[in-house]
Design a protein around this motif. Sequence first.
Motif, mmCIF file in Angstrom:
data_model
loop_
_atom_site.group_PDB
_atom_site.id
_atom_site.type_symbol
_atom_site.label_atom_id
_atom_site.label_comp_id
_atom_site.label_asym_id
_atom_site.label_seq_id
_atom_site.Cartn_x
_atom_site.Cartn_y
_atom_site.Cartn_z
ATOM 1 N N ALA A 82 -99.114 9.797 81.577
ATOM 2 C CA ALA A 82 -100.067 8.693 81.472
ATOM 3 C C ALA A 82 -100.246 7.950 82.789
ATOM 4 O O ALA A 82 -101.367 7.615 83.171
ATOM 5 C CB ALA A 82 -99.643 7.735 80.364
ATOM 6 N N ALA A 83 -99.151 7.688 83.496
ATOM 7 C CA ALA A 83 -99.244 6.952 84.756
ATOM 8 C C ALA A 83 -100.021 7.751 85.796
ATOM 9 O O ALA A 83 -100.896 7.211 86.482
ATOM 10 C CB ALA A 83 -97.846 6.621 85.275
ATOM 11 N N MET A 84 -99.724 9.048 85.911
ATOM 12 C CA MET A 84 -100.436 9.893 86.870
ATOM 13 C C MET A 84 -101.903 10.021 86.463
ATOM 14 O O MET A 84 -102.790 9.928 87.311
ATOM 15 C CB MET A 84 -99.799 11.278 86.980
ATOM 16 N N ASP A 85 -102.161 10.244 85.177
ATOM 17 C CA ASP A 85 -103.545 10.352 84.698
ATOM 18 C C ASP A 85 -104.335 9.105 85.068
ATOM 19 O O ASP A 85 -105.475 9.189 85.521
ATOM 20 C CB ASP A 85 -103.591 10.562 83.193
ATOM 21 N N THR A 86 -103.736 7.933 84.887
ATOM 22 C CA THR A 86 -104.419 6.673 85.179
ATOM 23 C C THR A 86 -104.779 6.585 86.658
ATOM 24 O O THR A 86 -105.908 6.238 87.008
ATOM 25 C CB THR A 86 -103.533 5.474 84.773
ATOM 26 N N VAL A 87 -103.841 6.932 87.532
ATOM 27 C CA VAL A 87 -104.095 6.880 88.972
ATOM 28 C C VAL A 87 -105.183 7.883 89.350
ATOM 29 O O VAL A 87 -106.137 7.550 90.060
ATOM 30 C CB VAL A 87 -102.803 7.159 89.779
ATOM 31 N N LEU A 88 -105.055 9.116 88.876
ATOM 32 C CA LEU A 88 -106.027 10.152 89.246
ATOM 33 C C LEU A 88 -107.406 9.865 88.679
ATOM 34 O O LEU A 88 -108.413 10.022 89.372
ATOM 35 C CB LEU A 88 -105.529 11.522 88.798
ATOM 36 N N LEU A 89 -107.477 9.445 87.429
ATOM 37 C CA LEU A 89 -108.776 9.140 86.835
ATOM 38 C C LEU A 89 -109.430 7.952 87.524
ATOM 39 O O LEU A 89 -110.656 7.863 87.577
ATOM 40 C CB LEU A 89 -108.646 8.885 85.333
ATOM 41 N N GLY A 90 -108.621 7.057 88.062
ATOM 42 C CA GLY A 90 -109.173 5.914 88.777
ATOM 43 C C GLY A 90 -109.813 6.294 90.097
ATOM 44 O O GLY A 90 -110.632 5.555 90.631
ATOM 45 N N ARG A 91 -109.475 7.455 90.610
ATOM 46 C CA ARG A 91 -109.994 7.882 91.914
ATOM 47 C C ARG A 91 -110.924 9.082 91.858
ATOM 48 O O ARG A 91 -111.601 9.377 92.823
ATOM 49 C CB ARG A 91 -108.841 8.201 92.844
ATOM 50 N N ALA A 92 -110.924 9.771 90.753
ATOM 51 C CA ALA A 92 -111.671 11.031 90.659
ATOM 52 C C ALA A 92 -113.163 10.786 90.494
ATOM 53 O O ALA A 92 -113.584 9.835 89.864
ATOM 54 C CB ALA A 92 -111.162 11.837 89.470
ATOM 55 N N GLU A 93 -113.935 11.680 91.067
ATOM 56 C CA GLU A 93 -115.370 11.697 90.820
ATOM 57 C C GLU A 93 -115.664 12.679 89.693
ATOM 58 O O GLU A 93 -116.462 12.408 88.808
ATOM 59 C CB GLU A 93 -116.114 12.095 92.091
ATOM 60 N N VAL A 94 -115.005 13.841 89.763
ATOM 61 C CA VAL A 94 -115.155 14.880 88.750
ATOM 62 C C VAL A 94 -113.758 15.341 88.360
ATOM 63 O O VAL A 94 -112.903 15.520 89.222
ATOM 64 C CB VAL A 94 -115.963 16.091 89.278
ATOM 65 N N VAL A 95 -113.553 15.524 87.067
ATOM 66 C CA VAL A 95 -112.267 15.989 86.570
ATOM 67 C C VAL A 95 -112.463 17.338 85.892
ATOM 68 O O VAL A 95 -113.285 17.463 84.981
ATOM 69 C CB VAL A 95 -111.659 14.984 85.560
ATOM 70 N N LEU A 96 -111.738 18.343 86.359
ATOM 71 C CA LEU A 96 -111.753 19.648 85.715
ATOM 72 C C LEU A 96 -110.633 19.673 84.693
ATOM 73 O O LEU A 96 -109.497 19.341 85.008
ATOM 74 C CB LEU A 96 -111.531 20.767 86.729
#
Length: 156
Positions: A22-36
Motif C-alpha cells: 500500500a505504501a509503495m502503491d501510494t507513492v508510485l500512483l502519486g507520481r505516475a502518468e500511466v500505470v501498466l
Amino acid sequence: MLDEVFALADGLTIVDGPSGNAAMDTVLLGRAEVVLVPAGTSSDDVDAARASMERVRSAGRIGLVVLTRSSVNRSGEGEEARAVLAQDGLRVARTEIRWHAAHEDAAAARLTVGDLPPRNHAFREIRGLATELLTLLGKSATLSDTAHDAERAEIS
C-alpha cells in the motif's frame, strides 16, 4: 530512494515491482502518468487486475491492463480475459506478452529482447506495447521494425 530515482529521470521512468504494498502503491500512483497492470488470464488474475485498476482510477491516473500469461500455443484465452475486463470498462492493451522465455534468455545474457535475432516475437511484443503507450500518451508512434534499425531504450 524513489525520490532520487524520479529526480534523476529524464522524461520517462519505468518502475517494475510487486503490487499489494500500500505504501509503495501510494507513492508510485502519486507520481505516475500511466500505470501498466500486468494480468494473467485466469479468473483470479482478472479479479486482481480489476482491484489494481480501481486503485489506479481512484488516484486519477491512466491505467492499462497488459495480459501476460497467455500460452503461446493457445489462442483465445487472452481474448476471454480481455472481453471480461472490457465489459467492466477497463482499458486493455491489444498487445499480449507471451514469449516469456525470450525475455528470460535475454536477461540471463544481460541483453534486451531487442538484442536477440531481428524480428523475434518477444521484441515485436515489446514494440507493440511501446506503440500502444505512445499512442495513449498522444505521441507519434512510429517505431522501427527491429531493434537494430534505430536507437532504443534499454529494457531491464
